[in-house]
Design an enzyme around this catalytic site. Structure first.
Site, mmCIF file in Angstrom:
data_model
loop_
_atom_site.group_PDB
_atom_site.id
_atom_site.type_symbol
_atom_site.label_atom_id
_atom_site.label_comp_id
_atom_site.label_asym_id
_atom_site.label_seq_id
_atom_site.Cartn_x
_atom_site.Cartn_y
_atom_site.Cartn_z
ATOM 1 N N HIS A 48 0.843 -1.216 0.000
ATOM 2 C CA HIS A 48 0.000 0.000 0.000
ATOM 3 C C HIS A 48 0.863 1.246 0.000
ATOM 4 O O HIS A 48 0.941 1.930 1.014
ATOM 5 C CB HIS A 48 -0.903 -0.009 1.231
ATOM 6 C CG HIS A 48 -2.078 0.910 1.124
ATOM 7 N ND1 HIS A 48 -2.055 2.220 1.544
ATOM 8 C CD2 HIS A 48 -3.322 0.695 0.645
ATOM 9 C CE1 HIS A 48 -3.240 2.776 1.359
ATOM 10 N NE2 HIS A 48 -4.011 1.869 0.814
ATOM 11 N N PHE A 49 1.428 1.665 -0.921
ATOM 12 C CA PHE A 49 1.610 1.159 -2.272
ATOM 13 C C PHE A 49 3.108 1.061 -2.502
ATOM 14 O O PHE A 49 3.828 1.973 -2.103
ATOM 15 C CB PHE A 49 0.966 2.104 -3.285
ATOM 16 C CG PHE A 49 -0.531 2.237 -3.101
ATOM 17 C CD1 PHE A 49 -1.386 1.266 -3.598
ATOM 18 C CD2 PHE A 49 -1.066 3.299 -2.388
ATOM 19 C CE1 PHE A 49 -2.764 1.391 -3.428
ATOM 20 C CE2 PHE A 49 -2.442 3.418 -2.213
ATOM 21 C CZ PHE A 49 -3.284 2.473 -2.732
#
Length: 148
Positions: A48-49
């Site tokens: 993420h991410f």
């Protein structure tokens, strides 16, 4: 100031899901300010991410809920031994700025009202004085070894 060992004694959470590193301010039955140091080593950043790591909003809300639970546990008229607070509701959650690796997250939670077993609170997460997230929280007290 409340450190890791007392936090671990009061909250059932452990790494990687304990989001409170230290308590900076505490007003009995009124307010708490806690600190979360956000590290690039947090497991959630892998997905993420990967190219632009960002702390998920749901985890910001969880951090506020954990700070609220500490407020309830430490307050004179709070939750007693053998009981815990679990997140029962989340309202008016807003995300104002990203929380990135290296940020220090200041979590302020104010008790609005209590009607046992429910505790209503307002939480604000800040980075460098800027609001990153805010939400109204409902916590419910329950027995430590029982699911609500």
């Amino acid at each position: 100031m409340i450190g890791y060992h007392e936090i671990a004694a009061l909250l059932p959470h452990r790494f990687p899901f304990q989001f409170i590193d230290r308590v900076l301010e505490f007003e009995d039955g009124v307010r708490i300010v806690a600190l979360k140091n956000v590290s690039i080593n947090e497991p959630f950043f892998r997905g993420h991410f990967p190219e632009q790591p960002l702390m998920p909003g749901v985890l910001l809300c969880e951090a506020l809920a954990q700070a609220g639970a500490l407020l309830v546990h430490r307050s004179t008229d709070g939750v007693g031994l053998g009981r815990v607070c679990v997140l029962a509701g989340l309202d008016r959650a807003r995300f104002r700025r990203p929380v990135l690796p290296g940020d220090q997250l200041h979590l302020e939670v104010i008790l609005l009202k209590r009607h046992r077993p429910l505790w209503k609170m307002r939480g604000t997460a800040r980075v460098d004085g800027q609001v990153a997230a805010e939400a109204d929280l409902s916590l419910m007290e329950t027995e430590r070894n029982r699911r609500p």
